[in-house]
Motif scaffolding. Structure first.
Motif, PDB file in Angstrom:
ATOM      1  N   ASP A  97       0.176 -47.931  15.148  1.00 45.79           N
ATOM      2  CA  ASP A  97       1.621 -47.735  15.119  1.00 45.79           C
ATOM      3  C   ASP A  97       2.158 -47.123  16.405  1.00 45.79           C
ATOM      4  O   ASP A  97       3.340 -47.187  16.659  1.00 45.79           O
ATOM      5  CB  ASP A  97       1.992 -46.800  13.949  1.00 45.79           C
ATOM      6  N   ARG A 113      10.531 -41.359   9.306  1.00 49.84           N
ATOM      7  CA  ARG A 113       9.531 -41.972  10.194  1.00 49.84           C
ATOM      8  C   ARG A 113       8.222 -42.084   9.428  1.00 49.84           C
ATOM      9  O   ARG A 113       7.803 -41.137   8.767  1.00 49.84           O
ATOM     10  CB  ARG A 113       9.303 -41.122  11.428  1.00 49.84           C
ATOM     11  N   LYS A 128       7.561 -45.764  12.859  1.00 44.36           N
ATOM     12  CA  LYS A 128       8.743 -46.629  12.743  1.00 44.36           C
ATOM     13  C   LYS A 128       9.722 -46.006  11.761  1.00 44.36           C
ATOM     14  O   LYS A 128       9.337 -45.303  10.827  1.00 44.36           O
ATOM     15  CB  LYS A 128       8.359 -48.045  12.333  1.00 44.36           C
ATOM     16  N   GLU A 129      11.010 -46.283  11.996  1.00 39.13           N
ATOM     17  CA  GLU A 129      12.059 -45.737  11.140  1.00 39.13           C
ATOM     18  C   GLU A 129      12.222 -46.629   9.918  1.00 39.13           C
ATOM     19  O   GLU A 129      12.248 -47.848  10.031  1.00 39.13           O
ATOM     20  CB  GLU A 129      13.366 -45.646  11.908  1.00 39.13           C
TER      21      GLU A 129
END
Length: 198
Positions: free
Chosen positions: A48, A41, A53-54
């Protein structure tokens, strides 16, 4: 660079194996082949949100040879592929002393490749990934072998060039900082598994 938090790494382990593992298995099918995909992550900026976010961080490929000290290691590894056969040759011909103490059991882990994406290099994520592997699918391993050579790509320096030799030296130093020791030629061995549990 995006802020990657190592505690948020996640691992997707996949094993390809035919049949049920056991010492009577066909030699070419005996080692368990694992692919590990690593995600993390990141939080790029304040916009964000809380979850980040992955992203794909890296991957690893490895073979686990169960009970390596009580099988015909050379025959087994020779039946898999040339890369693994070379490890078998090194262990049985050049350095049989490294596997002699495995006659009481224990698995051999051959780290075929471990890649961390260029954006995430420089903070020893390779060490964190290998520790995770050793504490999950490799927890019965008593020895880990790897060949410390830069992975060939379309943009790699030519083998033997100063840039290639520099990369090889840096890679060797990187894995020695994890605890690997010289085995033979470009092979390194790690057998201090107590060092991997935190």
């Amino acid at each position: 660079m995006a802020d990657l938090v190592p505690e948020y790494l996640s691992y997707d382990y996949r094993c390809r194996f035919r049949g049920v593992p056991g010492v009577r298995h066909d030699p070419g099918d005996y080692p368990m082949f694992w692919k590990v995909k690593v995600k993390g992550r990141v939080w790029d900026d304040e916009n964000d949100g809380g979850d980040g976010k992955e992203v794909s961080v890296g991957e690893a490929e490895l073979y686990i040879v169960p009970d390596a000290g009580i099988i015909d290691l050379f025959l087994t590894l020779d039946a898999v592929n040339q890369e693994v056969a070379n490890v078998g040759e090194m262990l049985t011909i050049n350095r049989p002393d490294l596997i002699r103490d495995m006659s009481l059991g224990g698995d051999l882990l051959i780290l075929s490749g471990l890649r961390v994406g260029p954006k995430y290099r420089g903070n020893k994520l390779g060490h964190a990934i290998l520790k995770a592997i050793l504490n999950t699918v490799g927890r019965s391993s008593t020895k880990v072998i790897l060949e410390a050579l830069p992975e060939p790509t379309d943009h790699s320096p030519m083998e033997g060039s100063p840039a290639y030799l520099s990369g090889k030296t840096a890679l060797r130093r990187y894995w020695e900082s994890f605890g690997f020791q010289p085995a033979h030629a470009d092979y390194l061995i790690f057998d201090d598994m107590a060092d991997t549990s935190d």
